[in-house]
Design an enzyme around this catalytic site. Sequence first.
Site, PDB file in Angstrom:
ATOM      1  N   ASN A 106      -1.740  -8.864 -10.626  1.00 24.47           N
ATOM      2  CA  ASN A 106      -2.857  -8.066 -10.127  1.00 24.47           C
ATOM      3  C   ASN A 106      -2.375  -7.150  -9.012  1.00 24.47           C
ATOM      4  OD1 ASN A 106      -5.569  -7.248  -9.666  1.00 24.47           O
ATOM      5  ND2 ASN A 106      -5.838  -8.799  -8.072  1.00 24.47           N
ATOM      6  N   HIS A 108      -3.503  -5.117  -5.602  1.00 24.10           N
ATOM      7  CA  HIS A 108      -4.579  -5.257  -4.616  1.00 24.10           C
ATOM      8  C   HIS A 108      -4.316  -4.317  -3.434  1.00 24.10           C
ATOM      9  CE1 HIS A 108      -7.943  -7.209  -2.684  1.00 24.10           C
ATOM     10  NE2 HIS A 108      -7.231  -7.232  -1.560  1.00 24.10           N
ATOM     11  N   SER A 135      -0.450  -4.909  -2.308  1.00 24.84           N
ATOM     12  CA  SER A 135       0.226  -6.124  -2.789  1.00 24.84           C
ATOM     13  C   SER A 135       0.165  -6.209  -4.302  1.00 24.84           C
ATOM     14  CB  SER A 135      -0.460  -7.392  -2.223  1.00 24.84           C
ATOM     15  OG  SER A 135      -0.521  -7.366  -0.817  1.00 24.84           O
ATOM     16  N   ASP A 144      -7.397 -13.835  -5.212  1.00 22.56           N
ATOM     17  CA  ASP A 144      -6.292 -13.056  -4.629  1.00 22.56           C
ATOM     18  C   ASP A 144      -5.369 -13.909  -3.769  1.00 22.56           C
ATOM     19  OD1 ASP A 144      -7.145 -10.693  -5.853  1.00 22.56           O
ATOM     20  OD2 ASP A 144      -8.474 -10.183  -4.189  1.00 22.56           O
TER      21      ASP A 144
HETATM   22  C1  GAR Z   1      -6.729  -0.097  -6.969  1.00 24.96           C
HETATM   23  O1  GAR Z   1      -6.574   0.240  -5.624  1.00 24.96           O
HETATM   24  C2  GAR Z   1      -6.636  -1.596  -7.141  1.00 24.96           C
HETATM   25  O2  GAR Z   1      -5.735  -2.199  -6.297  1.00 24.96           O
HETATM   26  C3  GAR Z   1      -8.030  -2.021  -6.787  1.00 24.96           C
HETATM   27  O3  GAR Z   1      -8.826  -1.087  -7.449  1.00 24.96           O
HETATM   28  C4  GAR Z   1      -8.150   0.172  -7.444  1.00 24.96           C
HETATM   29  C5  GAR Z   1      -8.192   0.749  -8.839  1.00 24.96           C
HETATM   30  O4  GAR Z   1      -7.886   2.106  -8.821  1.00 24.96           O
HETATM   31  N1  GAR Z   1      -8.274  -3.373  -7.175  1.00 24.96           N
HETATM   32  C6  GAR Z   1      -8.956  -4.233  -6.439  1.00 24.96           C
HETATM   33  O5  GAR Z   1      -9.498  -3.951  -5.406  1.00 24.96           O
HETATM   34  C7  GAR Z   1      -9.032  -5.627  -7.025  1.00 24.96           C
HETATM   35  N2  GAR Z   1      -9.582  -6.537  -6.072  1.00 24.96           N
HETATM   36  P1  GAR Z   1      -7.589   2.903 -10.170  1.00 24.96           P
HETATM   37  O6  GAR Z   1      -8.650   2.504 -11.177  1.00 24.96           O
HETATM   38  O7  GAR Z   1      -7.674   4.342  -9.797  1.00 24.96           O
HETATM   39  O8  GAR Z   1      -6.210   2.498 -10.617  1.00 24.96           O
END
Ligand code: GAR
Length: 197
Positions: A106, A108, A135, A144
């Site tokens: 994942n 994060h 991360s 997480d």
């Molecule tokens: C990313 O920053 C990812 O780390 C986060 O959502 C965003 C997706 O962006 N995920 C979380 O927060 C999971 N808890 P994207 O759709 O533009 O790649």
Amino acid sequence: MLSVVVLISGQGSNLQALLQACEQADYPAHVVAVGADRDAAGLQHAEERGIATFVVRYRDFAGRDEWGHALLTEVQRFQPGLVVLSGLMRLLPPEVVDALSPRLINTHPAYLPEFPGAHGVRDALAAGVERTGASIIVVDNGIDDGPVIAQERVPVLPGDTEDSLHERIKPVERRLLIQAVRDIATERIDLKEPAAR
Ligand code: GAR
């Protein structure tokens, strides 16, 4: 060649970066399918490359377990060597985690274990910290809190909003994700015994 299924909920900008990396001749992984829990805009990055997509809508199921079971069935059709959660904004039920982990990672937007959960960027801003980060972790049945396989600090700047900070974190996430998938493919990272890098 490592085959990867990516799961998303949103814009898929990190997915797009991984797909671009996979287009490099010497990159040791390829994305075989992209799935989502909703009609995510980011699916277009796969569609425009002719990569398979699937949507398992959370709201079509009675609950998390039923949804997860259907999602797992779709994922397993592609027999991936790795599943990447790249902005999938749903907790996976234990059946899915147990079937896929540790070959389940994942991304994060915080320096875990700081600021886990769905609002990692907002929570870091609210806490008034001077540094947050990005991360990549192995997913387990916690929120997480699986083993960290890559992470890097990102400064919080005066006047940062949730959007501006997130947009500065994302390029770091992308770099870490591309390198982590490469290292998993080449077995520089052992997912059974990951050491923080
Ligand atoms: C990313 O920053 C990812 O780390 C986060 O959502 C965003 C997706 O962006 N995920 C979380 O927060 C999971 N808890 P994207 O759709 O533009 O790649």
